[in-house]
Design a protein around this motif. Structure first.
Motif, PDB file in Angstrom:
ATOM      1  N   PRO A 126      -4.028  45.922  35.360  1.00 42.15           N
ATOM      2  CA  PRO A 126      -4.844  46.995  34.780  1.00 42.15           C
ATOM      3  C   PRO A 126      -4.007  48.178  34.308  1.00 42.15           C
ATOM      4  CG  PRO A 126      -4.945  47.092  37.151  1.00 42.15           C
ATOM      5  CD  PRO A 126      -4.203  45.832  36.826  1.00 42.15           C
ATOM      6  N   SER A 127      -4.660  49.072  33.596  1.00 40.96           N
ATOM      7  CA  SER A 127      -4.011  50.274  33.085  1.00 40.96           C
ATOM      8  C   SER A 127      -3.426  51.115  34.212  1.00 40.96           C
ATOM      9  CB  SER A 127      -5.051  51.105  32.311  1.00 40.96           C
ATOM     10  OG  SER A 127      -4.537  52.370  31.972  1.00 40.96           O
ATOM     11  N   ALA A 268      -4.441  56.494  38.731  1.00 41.15           N
ATOM     12  CA  ALA A 268      -4.777  57.765  38.095  1.00 41.15           C
ATOM     13  C   ALA A 268      -3.805  58.862  38.514  1.00 41.15           C
ATOM     14  CB  ALA A 268      -6.204  58.169  38.461  1.00 41.15           C
ATOM     15  N   ARG A 269      -3.413  58.858  39.773  1.00 44.22           N
ATOM     16  CA  ARG A 269      -2.457  59.858  40.258  1.00 44.22           C
ATOM     17  C   ARG A 269      -1.129  59.743  39.519  1.00 44.22           C
ATOM     18  NH1 ARG A 269       1.845  60.166  43.144  1.00 44.22           N
ATOM     19  NH2 ARG A 269       1.863  57.932  43.632  1.00 44.22           N
ATOM     20  N   GLY A 286     -10.351  63.810  35.139  1.00 41.18           N
ATOM     21  CA  GLY A 286     -10.438  63.260  33.789  1.00 41.18           C
ATOM     22  C   GLY A 286      -9.618  62.001  33.624  1.00 41.18           C
ATOM     23  N   VAL A 287      -8.425  62.007  34.225  1.00 40.99           N
ATOM     24  CA  VAL A 287      -7.562  60.823  34.141  1.00 40.99           C
ATOM     25  C   VAL A 287      -8.180  59.661  34.905  1.00 40.99           C
ATOM     26  CG1 VAL A 287      -5.295  59.865  34.706  1.00 40.99           C
ATOM     27  CG2 VAL A 287      -5.480  62.203  33.829  1.00 40.99           C
ATOM     28  N   LEU A 288      -8.758  59.949  36.094  1.00 40.91           N
ATOM     29  CA  LEU A 288      -9.401  58.899  36.877  1.00 40.91           C
ATOM     30  C   LEU A 288     -10.583  58.309  36.119  1.00 40.91           C
ATOM     31  CD1 LEU A 288      -9.750  57.256  39.449  1.00 40.91           C
ATOM     32  CD2 LEU A 288     -11.062  59.172  40.423  1.00 40.91           C
ATOM     33  N   LYS A 293     -12.819  53.782  33.113  1.00 41.53           N
ATOM     34  CA  LYS A 293     -13.443  53.358  31.860  1.00 41.53           C
ATOM     35  C   LYS A 293     -12.630  52.246  31.210  1.00 41.53           C
ATOM     36  CE  LYS A 293     -15.461  55.221  27.614  1.00 41.53           C
ATOM     37  NZ  LYS A 293     -15.700  56.446  26.806  1.00 41.53           N
ATOM     38  N   ARG A 294     -11.321  52.399  31.225  1.00 41.61           N
ATOM     39  CA  ARG A 294     -10.460  51.366  30.641  1.00 41.61           C
ATOM     40  C   ARG A 294     -10.554  50.072  31.435  1.00 41.61           C
ATOM     41  NH1 ARG A 294      -4.701  51.942  28.258  1.00 41.61           N
ATOM     42  NH2 ARG A 294      -5.524  50.045  27.329  1.00 41.61           N
ATOM     43  N   ASP A 295     -10.613  50.170  32.761  1.00 43.42           N
ATOM     44  CA  ASP A 295     -10.765  48.970  33.592  1.00 43.42           C
ATOM     45  C   ASP A 295     -12.026  48.205  33.199  1.00 43.42           C
ATOM     46  OD1 ASP A 295      -8.470  49.510  34.952  1.00 43.42           O
ATOM     47  OD2 ASP A 295      -9.430  50.135  36.817  1.00 43.42           O
ATOM     48  N   LYS A 296     -13.124  48.945  33.052  1.00 42.16           N
ATOM     49  CA  LYS A 296     -14.387  48.301  32.696  1.00 42.16           C
ATOM     50  C   LYS A 296     -14.297  47.647  31.327  1.00 42.16           C
ATOM     51  CE  LYS A 296     -19.351  49.132  32.194  1.00 42.16           C
ATOM     52  NZ  LYS A 296     -20.440  50.146  32.274  1.00 42.16           N
TER      53      LYS A 296
END
Length: 337
Positions: A126-127, A268-269, A286-288, A293-296
């Motif tokens: 994942p991202s 995200a961290r 915001g990053v989290l 969102k990208r994971d989904k």
């Protein structure tokens, strides 16, 4: 697909000691199981044959003592002048619905130069899992080419943004990218990403470009445009590629596959600290949100969704440093070469 009976071949070289024969026999069987997606429940029988200079211990006994509950048999091969020495061969007969992946490790790789002379490493996940960092370092340590597949998609995402084209509109995307030129250039071992002849390496790492890349990568036209380029490079030289579907779609025959992941909060961290260091105004929340969102998007897209290949080794880096992940991946690959 219904399962059918298939035969998987493998070989490995070993020293003529109990310890070496034991370790190599078990490692060979484990590698065959992993790469073919099988378990003891699928196996009909396992037959080992050894060159006449490997007599200290029997592979069948080693595998049995390692806990494999399948029919096992070991035999010595007749001496053949000029044949590979110190070699353990195996034939695994099993039920499977997957392509057969024969396995040759250590010095036994010379038996199948068609399979082993050039190899590829698929690193999915994942991202924000650190794939690019790990892939670049692994490539450097192994002396192979790193092909940043994500950068290619990001370049296309940047093109769409530059022309204000919705990245999730297939028709508009195809029209915009019809004549686009994207590629990779290496100068003194450093990779640059080219978009229509311009080096855009420093422009493609923003959250906005990341989202555009994720959206357009789900469009069949975009994937086909880049797929042949990646495969052609992998056929000509040993490479490592990182992305979302390298091991499942782009290079399903990769000899080495890894699935690098970490919790959304940890990813995200890392991304938050990276962006802050670059002077960008972002918040952790915001990053989290962007990571989730990208994971989904990546996991639910219809074309080549993000998922772990059945024959990939999963590496969770929540409690590992980048160097520890790199050393682990390099160790797995180097052990087989």
């Amino acid at each position: 697909m219904d399962k059918k009976i298939v035969s998987v071949r493998g070989a490995i070289t070993a020293q003529n000691t109990v310890k070496s024969i034991t370790e190599c026999s078990v490692r060979l069987i484990d590698a065959i199981y992993l790469r073919n997606g099988i378990s003891d429940d699928d196996v009909v029988n396992v037959t080992f044959s050894l060159t006449d200079d490997v007599t200290a211990f029997y592979p069948a006994r080693a595998v049995r003592e390692a806990g494999h509950n399948v029919p096992l048999f070991s035999t010595l091969e007749p001496k053949i002048d000029g044949a590979l020495t110190s070699c353990i061969r195996v034939l695994v007969t099993c039920y499977s619905d997957k392509p057969v992946r024969n396995v040759y490790l250590n010095g036994a790789r010379v038996l199948r130069p068609d399979l082993c002379a050039v190899y590829s490493v698929a690193l999915d996940g994942p991202s924000g899992a650190g794939k690019s960092t790990v892939a670049k370092a692994v490539a450097k340590k192994l002396g192979i080419t790193y092909l940043d597949t994500g950068a290619l998609y990001r370049a296309l995402g940047l093109k769409l943004i530059n022309f204000s084209v919705p990245s999730d509109d297939p028709k508009a995307v195809e029209k915009c990218l019809k004549n686009v030129q994207v590629g990779i250039k290496y100068t003194d071992g450093v990779q640059s990403v080219l978009l229509d002849g311009e080096d855009v390496s420093g422009k493609i790492r923003t959250p906005e470009v990341s989202m555009a890349a994720s959206n357009c990568s789900a469009i069949p036209y975009v994937r086909e445009k880049l797929l042949s380029l990646q495969r052609d490079i992998a056929k000509s030289q040993s490479v490592i590629l990182d992305g979302r579907d390298i091991g499942t779609v782009v290079l399903p025959e990769s000899e080495f596959k890894f699935y690098l992941t970490a919790s959304p909060e940890e990813r995200a961290r890392r991304r938050y600290e990276e962006l802050k260091a670059k002077g960008e105004k972002v918040t952790f929340e915001g990053v989290l949100e962007d990571v989730n969102k990208r994971d989904k998007n990546d996991m639910t897209r219809k074309i080549a969704p993000l998922k772990k290949s059945y024959d990939a080794i999963e590496v969770n880096s929540d409690n590992m440093t980048a160097d520890e992940v790199i050393d682990y991946v390099v160790g797995i690959i180097a052990e087989a070469l």
